[in-house]
Each structure stands twice: as C-alpha cells, then as structure tokens.
Design a protein around this motif. Structure first.
Motif, mmCIF file in Angstrom:
data_model
loop_
_atom_site.group_PDB
_atom_site.id
_atom_site.type_symbol
_atom_site.label_atom_id
_atom_site.label_comp_id
_atom_site.label_asym_id
_atom_site.label_seq_id
_atom_site.Cartn_x
_atom_site.Cartn_y
_atom_site.Cartn_z
ATOM 1 N N LEU A 27 0.849 -1.187 0.000
ATOM 2 C CA LEU A 27 0.000 0.000 0.000
ATOM 3 C C LEU A 27 0.886 1.238 0.000
ATOM 4 C CD1 LEU A 27 -2.679 1.593 0.390
ATOM 5 C CD2 LEU A 27 -2.370 1.248 2.858
ATOM 6 N N CYS A 28 0.575 2.168 -0.883
ATOM 7 C CA CYS A 28 1.278 3.446 -0.950
ATOM 8 C C CYS A 28 0.241 4.547 -0.729
ATOM 9 C CB CYS A 28 1.940 3.605 -2.315
ATOM 10 S SG CYS A 28 2.767 5.181 -2.532
ATOM 11 N N GLU A 29 0.549 5.464 0.196
ATOM 12 C CA GLU A 29 -0.342 6.590 0.458
ATOM 13 C C GLU A 29 0.415 7.890 0.228
ATOM 14 O OE1 GLU A 29 -3.281 5.982 3.842
ATOM 15 O OE2 GLU A 29 -1.607 4.699 4.464
ATOM 16 N N ASN A 48 -6.340 12.874 -0.795
ATOM 17 C CA ASN A 48 -5.624 11.734 -0.230
ATOM 18 C C ASN A 48 -5.713 10.583 -1.213
ATOM 19 O OD1 ASN A 48 -5.010 12.785 2.489
ATOM 20 N ND2 ASN A 48 -7.231 12.864 2.666
ATOM 21 N N LYS A 50 -4.674 6.472 -2.211
ATOM 22 C CA LYS A 50 -4.225 5.144 -1.807
ATOM 23 C C LYS A 50 -4.005 4.331 -3.074
ATOM 24 C CE LYS A 50 -5.929 4.598 2.827
ATOM 25 N NZ LYS A 50 -6.590 3.706 3.779
ATOM 26 N N TRP A 52 -2.478 0.512 -4.476
ATOM 27 C CA TRP A 52 -2.173 -0.853 -4.069
ATOM 28 C C TRP A 52 -1.365 -1.590 -5.136
ATOM 29 C CZ3 TRP A 52 -3.288 -2.908 0.661
ATOM 30 C CH2 TRP A 52 -4.184 -2.198 1.463
ATOM 31 N N ALA A 56 1.613 0.615 -6.604
ATOM 32 C CA ALA A 56 2.104 1.203 -5.355
ATOM 33 C C ALA A 56 3.622 1.169 -5.310
ATOM 34 C CB ALA A 56 1.526 0.456 -4.157
ATOM 35 N N VAL A 93 -11.173 9.615 0.059
ATOM 36 C CA VAL A 93 -9.921 9.027 -0.405
ATOM 37 C C VAL A 93 -10.111 8.576 -1.847
ATOM 38 C CG1 VAL A 93 -8.279 7.131 -0.086
ATOM 39 C CG2 VAL A 93 -9.293 8.240 1.902
ATOM 40 N N LEU A 95 -9.024 5.925 -4.499
ATOM 41 C CA LEU A 95 -8.377 4.628 -4.698
ATOM 42 C C LEU A 95 -7.862 4.615 -6.129
ATOM 43 C CD1 LEU A 95 -10.982 2.283 -2.978
ATOM 44 C CD2 LEU A 95 -8.865 3.204 -2.024
#
Length: 122
Positions: A27-29, A48, A50, A52, A56, A93, A95
């Motif tokens: 996971l990269c945020e 924000n 996220k 995957w 990611a 968020v 995705l």
C-alpha cells in the motif's frame, strides 16, 4: 447506471508512505495538490490517495514531493471512530487504479521535459 471515476493531474504533496503487509500486499499513500482552472487564488485542492499492488511499488520508487502525476481511480469515503473523543470521523480518499508519471518540478525548471515511464498496471 452508476459511475465513480476520478481523473486528476497535480503535484505530490509529500513523498509516498509505503506499507508492506505479511500477506504480500503493498500500500502506498500520498497527497495530491491540484490547482483549479478557474480559481484566482493560489490555494490548491488536496486529495488523499491510496495505491495498491505493483502500481504502489512504482509510486514508491518514482514519485517524490513536488512531482507531477496523473491518476485515475474511484472516490471512497473512509469512516472511523476517534479513539480520544469517540466521535465518528470520515475523509474522502481516491483509490488509484492508474498512475501516470508526468515529471517533476525540477524537470520543468530545468527545461528537461518529462521522460518518466507511464504505467497502467492495476
């Protein structure tokens, strides 16, 4: 019919934060600053993100604070209960399904253009 697709182009607000899980998932945020076309102020909108999986890992290796990226994904609302106050909290968020590496601020200032690879791996 319903549709939940978000397309954004902006600059990374910070270096990516990467988490590796025992299951093998990644996971990269990170945050994304996007200027409005019609806004007269210099204040960007912040999102924000996220990301995957393989995408990611690419973000972790190539995206840096100030780097110009394009994303495609879907909007979700994360909800949780605040541990201190017990109040219900939420935040939007994105995705991310697709990440396009468009260059960095340094590239534009130096006139180098954008020579980063693009990926559409999910």
């Amino acid at each position: 019919m319903s549709l939940n697709v978000v397309h954004l182009v902006g600059r990374a607000g910070r270096d990516p934060e990467v988490k590796y899980f025992e299951s093998g998932k990644v996971l990269c945020e990170l945050t994304l600053a996007v200027n409005r076309r019609t806004s007269k102020s210099d204040e960007p909108d912040w999102f924000n993100l996220k990301i995957w999986g393989k995408t990611a890992e690419i973000a972790a290796n190539y995206v840096r604070k100030g780097g110009l990226i394009g994303i495609q994904g879907s909007l979700t609302i994360e909800t949780w209960t605040d541990r201190n106050t017990g109040a219900n909290r939420s935040k939007p968020v994105i995705l991310v399904d697709r990440l396009d590496l468009l260059g960095s601020k340094r590239d534009e200032e130096g006139g180098l253009g954008s020579n980063y690879p693009m990926t559409d791996e999910f």
